[in-house]
Scaffold this active site. Structure first.
Site, mmCIF file in Angstrom:
data_model
loop_
_atom_site.group_PDB
_atom_site.id
_atom_site.type_symbol
_atom_site.label_atom_id
_atom_site.label_comp_id
_atom_site.label_asym_id
_atom_site.label_seq_id
_atom_site.Cartn_x
_atom_site.Cartn_y
_atom_site.Cartn_z
ATOM 1 C CG ASP A 36 -2.178 0.821 1.052
ATOM 2 O OD1 ASP A 36 -3.285 0.249 1.039
ATOM 3 O OD2 ASP A 36 -2.061 2.073 0.931
ATOM 4 C CB VAL A 61 -0.437 -1.180 -7.550
ATOM 5 C CG1 VAL A 61 -0.607 -1.758 -6.158
ATOM 6 C CG2 VAL A 61 -1.470 -0.104 -7.848
ATOM 7 C CB CYS A 87 -7.955 -4.435 -2.135
ATOM 8 S SG CYS A 87 -8.938 -5.888 -1.783
ATOM 9 C CB SER A 151 -16.693 -1.696 -9.149
ATOM 10 O OG SER A 151 -17.826 -0.885 -8.884
ATOM 11 C CE1 TYR A 164 -13.601 2.576 -8.834
ATOM 12 C CE2 TYR A 164 -15.948 2.276 -9.233
ATOM 13 C CZ TYR A 164 -14.807 1.985 -8.514
ATOM 14 O OH TYR A 164 -14.861 1.090 -7.469
ATOM 15 C CE LYS A 168 -12.466 -0.800 -9.394
ATOM 16 N NZ LYS A 168 -11.463 -1.563 -8.635
HETATM 17 N N1 LIG Z 1 -16.111 0.591 -1.196
HETATM 18 C C1 LIG Z 1 -16.913 0.214 -2.163
HETATM 19 O O1 LIG Z 1 -18.133 0.351 -2.094
HETATM 20 C C2 LIG Z 1 -16.378 -0.441 -3.388
HETATM 21 C C3 LIG Z 1 -17.299 -0.905 -4.332
HETATM 22 C C4 LIG Z 1 -16.821 -1.524 -5.467
HETATM 23 C C5 LIG Z 1 -15.462 -1.683 -5.658
HETATM 24 N N2 LIG Z 1 -14.590 -1.216 -4.735
HETATM 25 C C6 LIG Z 1 -13.168 -1.404 -5.006
HETATM 26 O O2 LIG Z 1 -12.573 -2.061 -3.911
HETATM 27 C C7 LIG Z 1 -11.206 -1.674 -3.806
HETATM 28 C C8 LIG Z 1 -10.937 -1.210 -2.391
HETATM 29 O O3 LIG Z 1 -11.768 -0.096 -2.117
HETATM 30 P P1 LIG Z 1 -11.967 0.469 -0.641
HETATM 31 O O4 LIG Z 1 -13.355 0.935 -0.566
HETATM 32 O O5 LIG Z 1 -11.451 -0.496 0.348
HETATM 33 O O6 LIG Z 1 -11.019 1.779 -0.738
HETATM 34 P P2 LIG Z 1 -10.060 2.471 0.333
HETATM 35 O O7 LIG Z 1 -9.858 3.851 -0.193
HETATM 36 O O8 LIG Z 1 -10.557 2.273 1.718
HETATM 37 O O9 LIG Z 1 -8.689 1.645 0.175
HETATM 38 C C9 LIG Z 1 -7.924 1.689 -0.991
HETATM 39 C C10 LIG Z 1 -6.467 1.499 -0.608
HETATM 40 O O10 LIG Z 1 -5.696 1.476 -1.833
HETATM 41 C C11 LIG Z 1 -4.501 2.185 -1.593
HETATM 42 N N3 LIG Z 1 -3.964 2.688 -2.866
HETATM 43 C C12 LIG Z 1 -4.498 3.622 -3.694
HETATM 44 N N4 LIG Z 1 -3.688 3.817 -4.746
HETATM 45 C C13 LIG Z 1 -2.621 2.985 -4.602
HETATM 46 C C14 LIG Z 1 -1.459 2.720 -5.372
HETATM 47 N N5 LIG Z 1 -1.196 3.383 -6.504
HETATM 48 N N6 LIG Z 1 -0.572 1.788 -4.915
HETATM 49 C C15 LIG Z 1 -0.821 1.127 -3.748
HETATM 50 N N7 LIG Z 1 -1.900 1.341 -2.984
HETATM 51 C C16 LIG Z 1 -2.790 2.264 -3.404
HETATM 52 C C17 LIG Z 1 -4.887 3.328 -0.662
HETATM 53 O O11 LIG Z 1 -3.767 3.849 0.033
HETATM 54 C C18 LIG Z 1 -5.889 2.622 0.268
HETATM 55 O O12 LIG Z 1 -5.242 2.078 1.410
HETATM 56 C C19 LIG Z 1 -10.988 -0.591 -4.877
HETATM 57 O O13 LIG Z 1 -10.436 -1.191 -6.032
HETATM 58 C C20 LIG Z 1 -12.401 -0.113 -5.166
HETATM 59 O O14 LIG Z 1 -12.526 0.414 -6.465
HETATM 60 C C21 LIG Z 1 -15.010 -0.596 -3.601
#
Ligand SMILES: NC(=O)c1ccc[n+]([C@@H]2O[C@H](COP(=O)([O-])OP(=O)(O)OC[C@H]3O[C@@H](n4cnc5c(N)ncnc54)[C@H](O)[C@@H]3O)[C@@H](O)[C@H]2O)c1
Length: 258
Positions: A36, A61, A87, A151, A164, A168
């Protein structure tokens, strides 16, 4: 795959769905490396869960060297990688044309594709290289499993989600050909497509936006719990017959245009 004593990499593991996945895997006896950008959250998670069971690596990443050197660190500390959960992601919102009629800056579009889609492929391909060296495991003789995070926006993106949703949709399209490429090696590839989950990404949105999103959820009428995501990831990792698929985890939501 029997999870106990295996090694996982979880990107985005310092927050939200990734964080819940780290907790879930550690509880099942998996050693977990967290990749992360958020050093503070990552280090405090390792302090909480134990340095014998977890490892934090500051990783972008999207960067090949950053990922390659973190993968080397995991191999040095834990000796193998059996599970990858991608994630790390961002959810920017911007319309194709803004209120004044100006086109979205291309950098907004490419940043989402770069982190969510290219970043996932970057980590998956480099981790697969190490997984391929594992001894075949279990009755299925598998060497590893990769789980990407899509997503529901990858199927029905809302207004303001072109970047976005495209990122996805790319993740959804990736599961099958990647699973086919890695089949001979005994590595499975799947994705989870979450709906509206209660994480910092969603809980940071304005309250009226959150309410309108929850209104479309059929049942249970609430945001998904990060633990429900982690439970599904654990099941996909342990069930050898799930391969090349994207599974919706969404309370039967179908996203409306706005
Ligand atoms: N929360 C939702 O409702 C939801 C719904 C559908 C999909 N998602 C997907 O689930 C995944 C996680 O989402 P979340 O809600 O836990 O988000 P979040 O913001 O809580 O966590 C995302 C994490 O990714 C890290 N990150 C971002 N860019 C990065 C990079 N370039 N390199 C390394 N780390 C990086 C951030 O520091 C953070 O810790 C994402 O891909 C998001 O698109 C989330």
């Amino acid at each position: 795959m029997e999870l106990n004593n295996k090694v996982a990499v979880v990107t985005g593991g310092a927050s939200g769905l990734g964080r819940a996945t780290v907790d879930g895997l550690v509880a099942q006896g998996v050693k977990v490396a967290i990749f992360d950008l958020n050093e503070e959250a990552g280090n405090s998670l390792v302090a909480e869960l134990g340095a014998d069971k977890t490892l934090f690596q500051t990783v972008d990443v999207t960067n090949e060297e950053s990922v390659a050197s973190a993968v080397d660190q995991v191999m040095a500390q834990f000796g193998a990688i059996h599970i990858l959960v991608n994630c790390a992601g961002i959810a920017p919102a911007a319309k194709v044309l803004d209120r004044e009629g100006n086109a979205m800056p291309l950098s907004k579009f490419s940043t989402a594709i770069n982190i969510n889609l290219i970043g996932s492929f970057n980590v998956a391909s480099k981790v697969a290289e190490q997984m391929a060296k594992n001894e075949p495991m279990g009755e299925a003789l598998e060497r590893g499993v990769i789980i990407n995070t899509a997503s529901v926006a990858g199927y029905e993106g809302q207004m303001g989600q072109s970047a976005y949703a495209a990122s996805k949709g790319g993740i959804i399209a990736l599961s099958l050909p990647m699973a086919r490429d890695l089949a001979k090696t005994g590595i499975r590839v799947n994705a989870v497509a979450p709906g509206i989950m209660g994480t910092p990404m969603l809980l940071g949105m304005p309250e009226n936006v959150q309410e309108s999103l929850v209104a479309n959820i059929q049942f249970p009428k609430r945001m998904g719990l990060p633990k429900e995501f982690a439970d599904l990831v654990g099941h996909i990792a342990s069930n050898a017959y799930i391969n090349g698929e994207t599974i919706r985890l969404d309370g039967a939501i179908r996203m409306q245009p706005r």
